[in-house]
Design a protein around this motif. Sequence first.
Motif, PDB file in Angstrom:
ATOM      1  N   ARG A   1       2.539   0.980  18.116  1.00 58.05           N
ATOM      2  CA  ARG A   1       1.066  -0.931  18.340  1.00 58.05           C
ATOM      3  C   ARG A   1       1.582  -1.990  18.543  1.00 58.05           C
ATOM      4  O   ARG A   1       2.725  -3.007  17.957  1.00 58.05           O
ATOM      5  CB  ARG A   1      -0.051  -1.184  17.340  1.00 58.05           C
ATOM      6  CG  ARG A   1      -0.810  -1.964  17.875  1.00 58.05           C
ATOM      7  CD  ARG A   1      -1.960  -3.002  16.827  1.00 58.05           C
ATOM      8  NE  ARG A   1      -2.604  -3.601  17.457  1.00 58.05           N
ATOM      9  CZ  ARG A   1      -3.986  -3.870  16.130  1.00 58.05           C
ATOM     10  NH1 ARG A   1      -3.815  -4.187  14.701  1.00 58.05           N
ATOM     11  NH2 ARG A   1      -4.536  -4.937  16.994  1.00 58.05           N
TER      12      ARG A   1
ATOM     13  N   LYS B   1       1.213  -6.278  18.719  1.00 54.30           N
ATOM     14  CA  LYS B   1       1.170  -6.752  17.379  1.00 54.30           C
ATOM     15  C   LYS B   1       2.297  -6.096  15.975  1.00 54.30           C
ATOM     16  O   LYS B   1       1.964  -6.140  14.462  1.00 54.30           O
ATOM     17  CB  LYS B   1       0.077  -6.265  16.123  1.00 54.30           C
ATOM     18  CG  LYS B   1      -1.193  -6.738  17.691  1.00 54.30           C
ATOM     19  CD  LYS B   1      -1.460  -7.868  17.389  1.00 54.30           C
ATOM     20  CE  LYS B   1      -2.716  -8.106  17.616  1.00 54.30           C
ATOM     21  NZ  LYS B   1      -3.234  -9.686  17.690  1.00 54.30           N
TER      22      LYS B   1
ATOM     23  N   ASP C   1      -4.632  -1.615  12.017  1.00 54.98           N
ATOM     24  CA  ASP C   1      -6.242  -1.956  12.065  1.00 54.98           C
ATOM     25  C   ASP C   1      -7.059  -1.151  11.324  1.00 54.98           C
ATOM     26  O   ASP C   1      -6.612  -0.249  10.903  1.00 54.98           O
ATOM     27  CB  ASP C   1      -6.124  -2.360  12.916  1.00 54.98           C
ATOM     28  CG  ASP C   1      -6.770  -1.133  14.542  1.00 54.98           C
ATOM     29  OD1 ASP C   1      -6.452  -0.375  14.122  1.00 54.98           O
ATOM     30  OD2 ASP C   1      -6.868  -2.095  15.558  1.00 54.98           O
ATOM     31  N   LEU C   2      -7.979  -1.048  11.464  1.00 57.22           N
ATOM     32  CA  LEU C   2      -9.275  -0.385  10.405  1.00 57.22           C
ATOM     33  C   LEU C   2      -9.303   0.802  11.615  1.00 57.22           C
ATOM     34  O   LEU C   2      -8.816   2.572  10.510  1.00 57.22           O
ATOM     35  CB  LEU C   2     -10.336  -0.429  10.529  1.00 57.22           C
ATOM     36  CG  LEU C   2     -10.026  -1.805   9.491  1.00 57.22           C
ATOM     37  CD1 LEU C   2     -11.902  -1.932   9.304  1.00 57.22           C
ATOM     38  CD2 LEU C   2      -9.515  -1.744   8.480  1.00 57.22           C
ATOM     39  N   ASN C   3      -9.391   0.400  12.424  1.00 58.83           N
ATOM     40  CA  ASN C   3      -8.634   2.104  13.624  1.00 58.83           C
ATOM     41  C   ASN C   3      -7.840   3.426  13.111  1.00 58.83           C
ATOM     42  O   ASN C   3      -7.332   4.492  12.808  1.00 58.83           O
ATOM     43  CB  ASN C   3      -9.169   2.172  14.968  1.00 58.83           C
ATOM     44  CG  ASN C   3      -9.573   3.331  15.900  1.00 58.83           C
ATOM     45  OD1 ASN C   3     -10.544   4.549  15.414  1.00 58.83           O
ATOM     46  ND2 ASN C   3      -8.266   3.788  16.091  1.00 58.83           N
TER      47      ASN C   3
ATOM     48  N   ASN D   1      -0.656  -5.507   7.553  1.00 57.63           N
ATOM     49  CA  ASN D   1      -2.152  -5.191   8.046  1.00 57.63           C
ATOM     50  C   ASN D   1      -2.749  -5.907   9.321  1.00 57.63           C
ATOM     51  O   ASN D   1      -1.607  -7.246   8.954  1.00 57.63           O
ATOM     52  CB  ASN D   1      -2.935  -5.114   7.161  1.00 57.63           C
ATOM     53  CG  ASN D   1      -3.394  -4.088   5.467  1.00 57.63           C
ATOM     54  OD1 ASN D   1      -3.378  -2.968   6.223  1.00 57.63           O
ATOM     55  ND2 ASN D   1      -3.347  -4.225   4.610  1.00 57.63           N
ATOM     56  N   ASP D   2      -3.577  -5.622  10.164  1.00 51.33           N
ATOM     57  CA  ASP D   2      -3.996  -6.759  10.841  1.00 51.33           C
ATOM     58  C   ASP D   2      -5.110  -7.811  10.022  1.00 51.33           C
ATOM     59  O   ASP D   2      -5.723  -7.411   9.834  1.00 51.33           O
ATOM     60  CB  ASP D   2      -4.362  -5.920  12.277  1.00 51.33           C
ATOM     61  CG  ASP D   2      -5.364  -6.942  13.100  1.00 51.33           C
ATOM     62  OD1 ASP D   2      -5.331  -8.033  12.661  1.00 51.33           O
ATOM     63  OD2 ASP D   2      -5.093  -6.052  14.016  1.00 51.33           O
TER      64      ASP D   2
ATOM     65  N   LYS E   1     -12.882  -9.422   9.069  1.00 48.47           N
ATOM     66  CA  LYS E   1     -14.237  -9.151  10.281  1.00 48.47           C
ATOM     67  C   LYS E   1     -14.628  -7.510   8.862  1.00 48.47           C
ATOM     68  O   LYS E   1     -15.716  -7.705   8.804  1.00 48.47           O
ATOM     69  CB  LYS E   1     -13.804  -8.822  10.828  1.00 48.47           C
ATOM     70  CG  LYS E   1     -13.516 -10.000  12.329  1.00 48.47           C
ATOM     71  CD  LYS E   1     -13.297  -9.528  13.599  1.00 48.47           C
ATOM     72  CE  LYS E   1     -12.409  -8.662  13.760  1.00 48.47           C
ATOM     73  NZ  LYS E   1     -11.936  -8.568  15.449  1.00 48.47           N
TER      74      LYS E   1
ATOM     75  N   ASP F   1      -8.360  -8.387  11.015  1.00 44.96           N
ATOM     76  CA  ASP F   1      -9.300  -7.383  11.728  1.00 44.96           C
ATOM     77  C   ASP F   1      -9.667  -7.078  10.223  1.00 44.96           C
ATOM     78  O   ASP F   1     -10.900  -6.771   9.626  1.00 44.96           O
ATOM     79  CB  ASP F   1      -8.256  -5.318  12.175  1.00 44.96           C
ATOM     80  CG  ASP F   1      -9.645  -4.850  12.219  1.00 44.96           C
ATOM     81  OD1 ASP F   1     -10.691  -5.272  12.974  1.00 44.96           O
ATOM     82  OD2 ASP F   1      -9.213  -3.651  12.209  1.00 44.96           O
ATOM     83  N   PHE F   2      -8.851  -6.815   9.338  1.00 46.42           N
ATOM     84  CA  PHE F   2      -9.365  -7.100   7.545  1.00 46.42           C
ATOM     85  C   PHE F   2     -10.450  -8.674   7.083  1.00 46.42           C
ATOM     86  O   PHE F   2     -10.977  -7.691   6.345  1.00 46.42           O
ATOM     87  CB  PHE F   2      -7.582  -7.675   6.918  1.00 46.42           C
ATOM     88  CG  PHE F   2      -8.013  -6.184   5.616  1.00 46.42           C
ATOM     89  CD1 PHE F   2      -7.870  -5.536   4.538  1.00 46.42           C
ATOM     90  CD2 PHE F   2      -7.341  -5.108   6.993  1.00 46.42           C
ATOM     91  CE1 PHE F   2      -7.628  -4.494   4.405  1.00 46.42           C
ATOM     92  CE2 PHE F   2      -6.872  -3.746   6.880  1.00 46.42           C
ATOM     93  CZ  PHE F   2      -6.763  -3.597   4.974  1.00 46.42           C
TER      94      PHE F   2
END
Length: 245
Positions: free
Chosen positions: A19, A22, A27-29, A63-64, A70, A67-68
Amino acid sequence: MSHIQVQDDQGVRIISFNRPDKRNAFDLNMYKQLTEYLIEGEADNDIRAFMLYGKNNCFTSGNDIADFLKNSDLGPNHPAVRFLFCLLELKKPLVAAVSGAAVGIGTTVLLHCDLVYADSTAKFQLPFVNLALVPEAGASLLLPELVGYQKAAELLLLGESFNAQTAHRLNMINEIVADEELFSYAYRRQKKLANQPPQALQITRQLMRPHKTAYNTKCIKNLEQFSARLKSDEAKSRFQAFLKK
């Protein structure tokens, strides 16, 4: 395009983070895919060992955070939580090849690896307190066991970055490898693991990890505190400053 890529080769499952925009932040995915690839590999008798690798000269920047924020309810079905407990349950060996940044989860995941190799560009950091958070993945137990309390306190409480030479001196990595040889060297070591008698290898791993219950308990405690801190005003203030940067 998937940010988690997988390749199976001669008994080795290579899981790569890709990625670049970033700096390979999770992210969670990505957590969901990581867990799925590990679980699939555990069930496949042709897969004997796993290897983690970050492309674009970066392991992962952590970690993003956006995204966390949210998805801050860290219940048992949260993708990051499922990944962490998947690491604890792995029976097959796990190797990491680290180039560039290994921040947050990028360092704590290494505490669950059997072998870790890094090149001269590797930079490690545990910036949880810096962000008004607490360590994840049982790091508050695993790191003091590995490097001693005082050094673990320095790394966790100050959250400063440190280089491959320091990580090697603290026994956090096995070897520093020439930059251009990192992937091929780690792969050769991983392939050697994959060629070992699988049952003897897995039992030996279990015998070297006798405190599994303690690790699970510590991980749960870490997650409870992490979740509470993630929603705190102190952390929100730090996150806003971080995201503005």
